[in-house]
Enzyme design. Structure first.
Site, mmCIF file in Angstrom:
data_model
loop_
_atom_site.group_PDB
_atom_site.id
_atom_site.type_symbol
_atom_site.label_atom_id
_atom_site.label_comp_id
_atom_site.label_asym_id
_atom_site.label_seq_id
_atom_site.Cartn_x
_atom_site.Cartn_y
_atom_site.Cartn_z
ATOM 1 N N TYR A 70 45.062 28.656 40.925
ATOM 2 C CA TYR A 70 44.929 29.841 40.368
ATOM 3 C C TYR A 70 45.168 29.950 39.173
ATOM 4 O O TYR A 70 44.583 30.798 38.250
ATOM 5 C CB TYR A 70 45.217 30.974 41.305
ATOM 6 C CG TYR A 70 44.205 31.157 42.568
ATOM 7 C CD1 TYR A 70 42.885 31.719 42.575
ATOM 8 C CD2 TYR A 70 44.541 30.570 43.990
ATOM 9 C CE1 TYR A 70 42.027 31.953 43.682
ATOM 10 C CE2 TYR A 70 43.714 30.853 44.977
ATOM 11 C CZ TYR A 70 42.348 31.189 44.617
ATOM 12 O OH TYR A 70 41.752 31.389 45.690
ATOM 13 N N ASP A 107 36.380 36.688 38.068
ATOM 14 C CA ASP A 107 36.483 36.747 36.481
ATOM 15 C C ASP A 107 36.589 38.017 35.900
ATOM 16 O O ASP A 107 35.943 38.960 36.741
ATOM 17 C CB ASP A 107 35.525 35.467 35.768
ATOM 18 C CG ASP A 107 34.210 35.804 35.639
ATOM 19 O OD1 ASP A 107 33.731 36.901 35.522
ATOM 20 O OD2 ASP A 107 33.572 34.822 36.130
ATOM 21 N N HIS A 122 35.216 40.780 45.569
ATOM 22 C CA HIS A 122 36.219 39.539 45.957
ATOM 23 C C HIS A 122 37.532 39.808 45.221
ATOM 24 O O HIS A 122 38.376 38.691 45.095
ATOM 25 C CB HIS A 122 35.798 38.206 45.821
ATOM 26 C CG HIS A 122 34.575 37.753 46.856
ATOM 27 N ND1 HIS A 122 33.802 36.920 46.781
ATOM 28 C CD2 HIS A 122 34.085 38.616 48.047
ATOM 29 C CE1 HIS A 122 32.678 36.871 47.822
ATOM 30 N NE2 HIS A 122 33.192 37.964 48.525
ATOM 31 N N CYS A 159 58.390 39.138 43.605
ATOM 32 C CA CYS A 159 58.226 40.448 43.507
ATOM 33 C C CYS A 159 59.605 41.167 42.929
ATOM 34 O O CYS A 159 60.482 40.963 43.347
ATOM 35 C CB CYS A 159 57.716 40.923 44.749
ATOM 36 S SG CYS A 159 57.722 42.743 45.098
ATOM 37 N N CYS A 162 60.568 43.648 46.317
ATOM 38 C CA CYS A 162 61.087 43.263 47.388
ATOM 39 C C CYS A 162 61.450 41.463 47.676
ATOM 40 O O CYS A 162 61.829 40.902 48.545
ATOM 41 C CB CYS A 162 59.810 43.352 48.629
ATOM 42 S SG CYS A 162 58.573 42.103 48.777
ATOM 43 N N GLY A 199 22.586 34.054 40.666
ATOM 44 C CA GLY A 199 23.806 33.072 40.597
ATOM 45 C C GLY A 199 24.572 33.003 41.744
ATOM 46 O O GLY A 199 25.771 33.141 41.699
ATOM 47 N N THR A 200 23.993 33.594 43.089
ATOM 48 C CA THR A 200 24.752 33.209 44.165
ATOM 49 C C THR A 200 23.809 32.560 45.352
ATOM 50 O O THR A 200 22.789 32.258 45.342
ATOM 51 C CB THR A 200 25.013 34.591 44.753
ATOM 52 O OG1 THR A 200 25.668 34.619 46.051
ATOM 53 C CG2 THR A 200 23.678 35.355 45.086
ATOM 54 N N SER A 201 24.755 31.646 46.042
ATOM 55 C CA SER A 201 24.093 30.628 47.056
ATOM 56 C C SER A 201 23.965 31.661 48.019
ATOM 57 O O SER A 201 23.041 31.066 49.028
ATOM 58 C CB SER A 201 25.018 29.486 47.518
ATOM 59 O OG SER A 201 26.258 30.000 47.825
HETATM 60 P P1 NAD Z 1 28.342 29.475 44.786
HETATM 61 O O1 NAD Z 1 29.336 28.430 43.894
HETATM 62 O O2 NAD Z 1 28.362 29.336 46.301
HETATM 63 O O3 NAD Z 1 26.880 29.404 44.430
HETATM 64 C C1 NAD Z 1 26.602 29.367 43.040
HETATM 65 C C2 NAD Z 1 25.178 29.530 42.928
HETATM 66 O O4 NAD Z 1 24.815 29.821 41.357
HETATM 67 C C3 NAD Z 1 24.156 28.363 43.536
HETATM 68 O O5 NAD Z 1 23.209 28.987 44.119
HETATM 69 C C4 NAD Z 1 23.624 27.926 41.963
HETATM 70 O O6 NAD Z 1 22.304 27.252 42.004
HETATM 71 C C5 NAD Z 1 23.667 28.872 40.935
HETATM 72 N N1 NAD Z 1 23.801 28.679 39.602
HETATM 73 C C6 NAD Z 1 24.286 27.903 39.070
HETATM 74 N N2 NAD Z 1 24.341 27.731 37.653
HETATM 75 C C7 NAD Z 1 23.429 28.830 37.479
HETATM 76 C C8 NAD Z 1 23.162 29.549 36.513
HETATM 77 N N3 NAD Z 1 23.537 28.929 35.078
HETATM 78 N N4 NAD Z 1 22.356 30.482 36.254
HETATM 79 C C9 NAD Z 1 22.205 31.517 37.651
HETATM 80 N N5 NAD Z 1 22.512 30.656 38.891
HETATM 81 C C10 NAD Z 1 23.043 29.396 38.707
HETATM 82 O O7 NAD Z 1 29.030 31.099 44.376
HETATM 83 P P2 NAD Z 1 28.834 32.247 44.972
HETATM 84 O O8 NAD Z 1 27.434 32.432 45.843
HETATM 85 O O9 NAD Z 1 29.228 33.344 44.009
HETATM 86 O O10 NAD Z 1 29.812 32.146 46.310
HETATM 87 C C11 NAD Z 1 31.132 31.690 46.338
HETATM 88 C C12 NAD Z 1 32.303 32.330 45.929
HETATM 89 O O11 NAD Z 1 32.981 31.524 45.026
HETATM 90 C C13 NAD Z 1 32.482 33.873 45.505
HETATM 91 O O12 NAD Z 1 33.058 34.404 46.578
HETATM 92 C C14 NAD Z 1 33.186 33.947 44.513
HETATM 93 O O13 NAD Z 1 34.194 34.829 44.570
HETATM 94 C C15 NAD Z 1 33.874 32.533 44.221
HETATM 95 N N6 NAD Z 1 33.867 31.726 43.001
HETATM 96 C C16 NAD Z 1 33.838 32.789 41.783
HETATM 97 C C17 NAD Z 1 33.842 32.319 40.269
HETATM 98 C C18 NAD Z 1 33.936 33.011 39.237
HETATM 99 O O14 NAD Z 1 34.477 34.177 39.318
HETATM 100 N N7 NAD Z 1 33.384 32.931 38.131
HETATM 101 C C19 NAD Z 1 33.609 31.045 40.425
HETATM 102 C C20 NAD Z 1 33.484 30.243 41.632
HETATM 103 C C21 NAD Z 1 33.839 30.507 42.680
HETATM 104 ZN ZN ZN Z 2 57.086 42.830 47.253
#
Ligand code: NAD
Ligand code: ZN
Length: 261
Positions: A70, A107, A122, A159, A162, A199-201
């Site tokens: 992280y 982020d 999240h 922490c 605690c 941009g979510t799967s």
């Molecule tokens: P995921 O990785 O499962 O899916 C990402 C999706 O984004 C895919 O469908 C992909 O085709 C699409 N994609 C890739 N490049 C793209 C672009 N340039 N423009 C638009 N779409 C694009 O991610 P998710 O659905 O967000 O779920 C996974 C978990 O991962 C979430 O809970 C999240 O908290 C976490 N995560 C967050 C970050 C971040 O904060 N940047 C990074 C990685 C994972």
């Molecule tokens: Zn504590």
């Protein structure tokens, strides 16, 4: 419909909408150089599955591994900049007063782009807290060289209250979503008449249930993603494009107009 119609069509739907919600996932930040979850399972990090690192059990078993991962991600995000998609969404919010962002991302790129109203489903990378007493832990900064080392091992700080170990401020697999954020997300989705899903799967629940909730109550649901997803068959329209390509094009059709109420 031809794909070249999408910017104009979406601009029109945005004009018609009274209340807009934008649901974003990791793909939103991909063009800022932040790997999505799936991508990050390839490349350098292939020996660990991110799902395996993003659990309370993984943290209990090997704190230095999980905290280090992280801290590496914090350093990557620190060094990254909002992309043209984040900036276009912030500009859209200034044209459309009732537009909110509900993000799965941990982020802070929406905020740094200037979006005024962001719900984090999240949690966030920059809000670490105590694993024992849950109090927030302020002032942690990733070491300078953390960005170069995705396999960084680092024991978490303790922490001040605690002496428990500090954990990342993100929601891990198997944990419930922050109650206020989840409640707020559902409220906004219930009230919206246009939901953009960017941009979510669509495989991480319960966030992935929001598009269905919007559709069930009659909202238009539009996906922007370069590939087909679990949600593609459920939405009204799928625009195969990246966030940074698509959103500035929509904005260009809107920004000549005066602000809509
Ligand atoms: P995921 O990785 O499962 O899916 C990402 C999706 O984004 C895919 O469908 C992909 O085709 C699409 N994609 C890739 N490049 C793209 C672009 N340039 N423009 C638009 N779409 C694009 O991610 P998710 O659905 O967000 O779920 C996974 C978990 O991962 C979430 O809970 C999240 O908290 C976490 N995560 C967050 C970050 C971040 O904060 N940047 C990074 C990685 C994972
Ligand atoms: Zn504590």
């Amino acid at each position: 419909m031809q794909s070249h119609d999408w910017p104009r069509t979406l601009a029109q739907w945005l004009k018609e909408a009274r209340s807009v919600v934008v649901l974003t996932g990791a793909g939103m930040s991909a063009e800022s150089g932040i790997a999505t979850f799936r991508d990050s399972q390839n490349g350098l990090w292939s020996q660990f599955k991110s799902e395996k690192l993003a659990t309370a059990d993984a943290y209990r078993q090997d704190k230095a591994l999980v905290w280090g991962w992280y801290v590496w991600r914090m350093a990557m995000v620190h060094a990254a900049q909002p992309n043209a998609g984040h900036l276009a969404l912030a500009a859209l919010a200034s044209l459309k007063s009732d537009l909110s962002i509900v993000t799965q991302n941990v982020d802070d790129l929406h905020e740094r782009a200037g979006s005024p109203d962001v719900v984090h489903l999240h949690g966030g990378l920059f809000t670490p807290r105590c694993f024992a007493c849950s109090r927030p832990h302020k002032g942690f900064e990733p070491p300078d060289d953390a960005r170069e080392n995705p396999q960084l091992r680092l024991m978490p700080p303790r922490c001040g209250h605690c002496d428990g170990y500090i954990r990342p401020g993100v929601v891990w697999f198997g944990e419930t979503l922050p109650e206020t954020a989840w409640k707020e997300a559902r409220r906004r989705v219930r009230e919206c008449d246009l939901l953009l899903v960017i941009g979510t799967s669509g495989i991480v629940y319960p966030a992935a249930s929001l598009p269905m909730m919007a559709k069930a109550q009659g909202a238009r649901v539009v996906e922007i993603n370069p590939v087909t997803t679990e949600l593609s068959t459920e939405v009204d329209a799928s625009w195969r494009a990246t966030a940074a390509e698509a959103l500035p094009r929509v904005l260009s059709f809107l920004s000549d107009d005066r602000p809509t109420p």
